[in-house]
Motif scaffolding. Structure first.
Motif, short mmCIF file in Angstrom:
data_model
loop_
_atom_site.label_atom_id
_atom_site.label_comp_id
_atom_site.label_asym_id
_atom_site.label_seq_id
_atom_site.Cartn_x
_atom_site.Cartn_y
_atom_site.Cartn_z
N ASN A 110 0.83 -1.20 0.00
CA ASN A 110 0.00 0.00 0.00
C ASN A 110 0.86 1.25 0.00
O ASN A 110 0.52 2.26 -0.64
N TRP A 111 2.00 1.22 0.68
CA TRP A 111 2.94 2.35 0.64
C TRP A 111 3.49 2.51 -0.77
O TRP A 111 3.63 3.63 -1.28
N GLN A 112 3.80 1.38 -1.42
CA GLN A 112 4.29 1.46 -2.80
C GLN A 112 3.28 2.15 -3.70
O GLN A 112 3.63 3.06 -4.47
N LEU A 113 2.01 1.70 -3.65
CA LEU A 113 1.01 2.17 -4.60
C LEU A 113 0.50 3.56 -4.28
O LEU A 113 0.03 4.26 -5.18
N THR A 114 0.56 3.98 -3.03
CA THR A 114 0.04 5.30 -2.66
C THR A 114 1.13 6.37 -2.57
O THR A 114 0.84 7.56 -2.74
N THR A 115 2.37 5.96 -2.33
CA THR A 115 3.44 6.94 -2.10
C THR A 115 4.62 6.78 -3.05
O THR A 115 5.02 7.74 -3.72
N GLN A 116 5.17 5.58 -3.13
CA GLN A 116 6.38 5.39 -3.93
C GLN A 116 6.10 5.53 -5.42
O GLN A 116 6.82 6.26 -6.13
N ILE A 117 5.09 4.83 -5.92
CA ILE A 117 4.74 4.91 -7.35
C ILE A 117 3.79 6.09 -7.50
O ILE A 117 2.56 5.95 -7.46
N LYS A 118 4.36 7.27 -7.70
CA LYS A 118 3.57 8.50 -7.68
C LYS A 118 2.52 8.55 -8.77
O LYS A 118 1.47 9.18 -8.61
N GLU A 130 15.43 0.77 -13.51
CA GLU A 130 16.72 0.69 -12.85
C GLU A 130 17.20 2.05 -12.36
O GLU A 130 17.88 2.16 -11.35
N LYS A 131 16.85 3.09 -13.09
CA LYS A 131 17.30 4.43 -12.71
C LYS A 131 16.55 4.95 -11.48
O LYS A 131 17.16 5.50 -10.56
N LYS A 132 15.24 4.74 -11.45
CA LYS A 132 14.44 5.20 -10.32
C LYS A 132 14.46 4.22 -9.16
O LYS A 132 14.03 4.55 -8.05
N LYS A 133 14.91 3.00 -9.42
CA LYS A 133 14.99 1.95 -8.40
C LYS A 133 13.62 1.63 -7.80
O LYS A 133 13.46 1.44 -6.59
N ARG A 134 12.62 1.61 -8.66
CA ARG A 134 11.28 1.28 -8.20
C ARG A 134 10.45 0.79 -9.39
O ARG A 134 10.85 0.92 -10.55
N ILE A 135 9.28 0.24 -9.06
CA ILE A 135 8.34 -0.19 -10.09
C ILE A 135 7.68 1.03 -10.70
O ILE A 135 7.34 1.99 -10.00
N CYS A 136 7.48 1.01 -12.01
CA CYS A 136 6.75 2.07 -12.72
C CYS A 136 5.58 1.43 -13.46
O CYS A 136 5.56 0.23 -13.70
N ASN A 137 4.61 2.24 -13.79
CA ASN A 137 3.48 1.74 -14.56
C ASN A 137 2.93 2.84 -15.44
O ASN A 137 3.15 4.03 -15.18
#
Length: 392
Positions: free
Chosen positions: A116-124, A151-158
């Motif tokens: 939930n932190w990923q989807l609400t905060t990390q993946i803006k 790889e550059k942002k070090k996170r999942i993108c969509n």
């Protein structure tokens, strides 16, 4: 290495043959769904948001108003769906497989909080992309959501991928079992160079794009809604690349041993140069099961690979509602317009007169007439129909 770009090690002859074969197949896939793209475009036009909804009278002052039934239904569906799919606390809920123990429950809760932190905060961009998808889902019937690890942002993108940028073969009956699925991406010069520099694409000479890539009919209709227009210069170097998720037999791949296996192959659309080839299965999976990076969303599943949407269901009713509303407003406008016929003095020779709304026409008549009622007559237009209003 297993995750390396195979286009860097394959021979140029193999790459050219592969590019020629796949681009020809993708072109056939694109042509097989042209009517589908036209249906999507027709639905976008019938919303009236682009001021080019079809139908209506052609005289000066004719109403161009559009009944908002399609746009209202899309907004209503999106507002209801986003509340269910993305509550304030986040979309992920804990779930325990098998017997529930305190340790399993704590682990599930910890995963839930993190996701939930990923989807609400990390993946803006996640909620914004999801809302775009939900507003377009009723119009297109099928829409897509793509995920990848940056790889550059070090996170999942969509990102939201509209249905007009996804090509499936005519023979496909399901998106996930289709032998080939192509995502046509439009990327800028800066994005292309960044991907080459990061090693995602191989460093091969590709001239800068000077013209804008060809747009689909639905993309053009959407540009009118957004009020966007090409400047003709393509200063950002926008170009199209074909990212093809397919099954291939590549003899030069030592890992697959030339077996039928899933790959992700990227080809530059203009030059037909292969930019990358990646294995699309888990390294430790002997079954070579394809990895899924694109999620399909369906409004109403139907027989084929594409679902149906509101233009299929109520497109005709939307056109009828718009036509009825325009007819009512046009009749009210005509009844309030000073449209008449008047007699023209002199010898009667006979004539046919076509009278437009707000026009005063001369017609010939015998001399000596002094009654104004015998010289001019208001056109007997019917008032707005109460029956037509009830029908609407």
């Amino acid at each position: 290495e297993f995750l390396s770009n195979l286009a860097e090690v394959f021979s140029e002859a193999t790459l050219n043959a592969l590019a020629g074969e796949l681009t020809e197949l993708v072109e056939k896939d694109k042509k097989s769904r042209e009517k589908r793209d036209k249906q999507y475009e027709e639905g976008l036009r019938r919303t009236g948001l682009g001021d080019d909804a079809p139908g209506g009278a052609e005289f000066d002052g004719a109403s161009k108003v559009v009944h908002p039934v399609l746009a209202e239904a899309c907004v209503d569906f999106s507002s209801r769906a986003i509340k269910e799919l993305f509550p304030a606390s986040g979309p992920v809920k804990p779930w325990v497989n098998g017997d529930v123990t305190p340790r399993k429950l704590e682990k599930a809760s910890r995963k839930t909080r993190f996701m939930n932190w990923q989807l609400t905060t990390q993946i803006k961009e996640y909620r914004d992309e999801l809302e775009q998808l939900l507003t377009q889902l009723p119009m297109g019937g099928s829409q897509y959501q793509k995920f990848w690890f940056d790889e550059k942002k070090k996170r999942i993108c969509n990102e939201f991928v509209p249905v007009d940028e996804i090509f499936l073969p005519y023979s496909a009956t399901n998106f996930y079992t289709s032998p080939r699925a192509t995502h046509r991406q439009l990327i800028s010069r800066a994005t292309f160079r960044s991907r080459v520099k990061s090693g995602l694409y191989r460093d091969v000479f590709v001239p800068d794009a000077t013209q804008y890539p060809e747009e689909s009919a639905s993309t053009k209709a959407n540009d009118k809604i957004e009020g966007r227009e090409e400047d003709g210069y393509n200063e950002d170097g926008l170009r199209a690349v074909l990212e093809i998720y397919c099954w291939q037999e590549l003899e030069e791949d030592s890992v697959s041993g030339g077996e039928y296996a899933p790959y992700i192959i990227t080809i530059d659309e203009d030059t037909e140069k292969v930019l990358s080839i990646y294995r699309n299965w888990d390294e430790n999976d002997p079954t070579l099961e394809k990895l899924e990076w694109i999620v399909e969303w369906k409004f109403i599943p139907w027989r084929g690979a594409y679902a149906i949407g509101l233009p299929h269901l109520i497109g005709g009713l939307s056109a009828a509602l718009t036509g009825t509303l325009r007819a009512l407003l046009d009749s009210a406008h005509i009844n309030n317009a000073p449209t008449m016929l008047k007699l023209k003095s002199g010898r009667i020779v006979g004539q046919n007169t076509q009278v437009n709304v707000t026009q005063v026409c001369d017609i010939e008549g015998p001399g000596g007439i002094d009654d104004i009622k015998k010289l001019a007559m208001a056109m007997p237009f019917n008032p707005p129909s109460s029956v037509l209003h009830q029908l609407m």
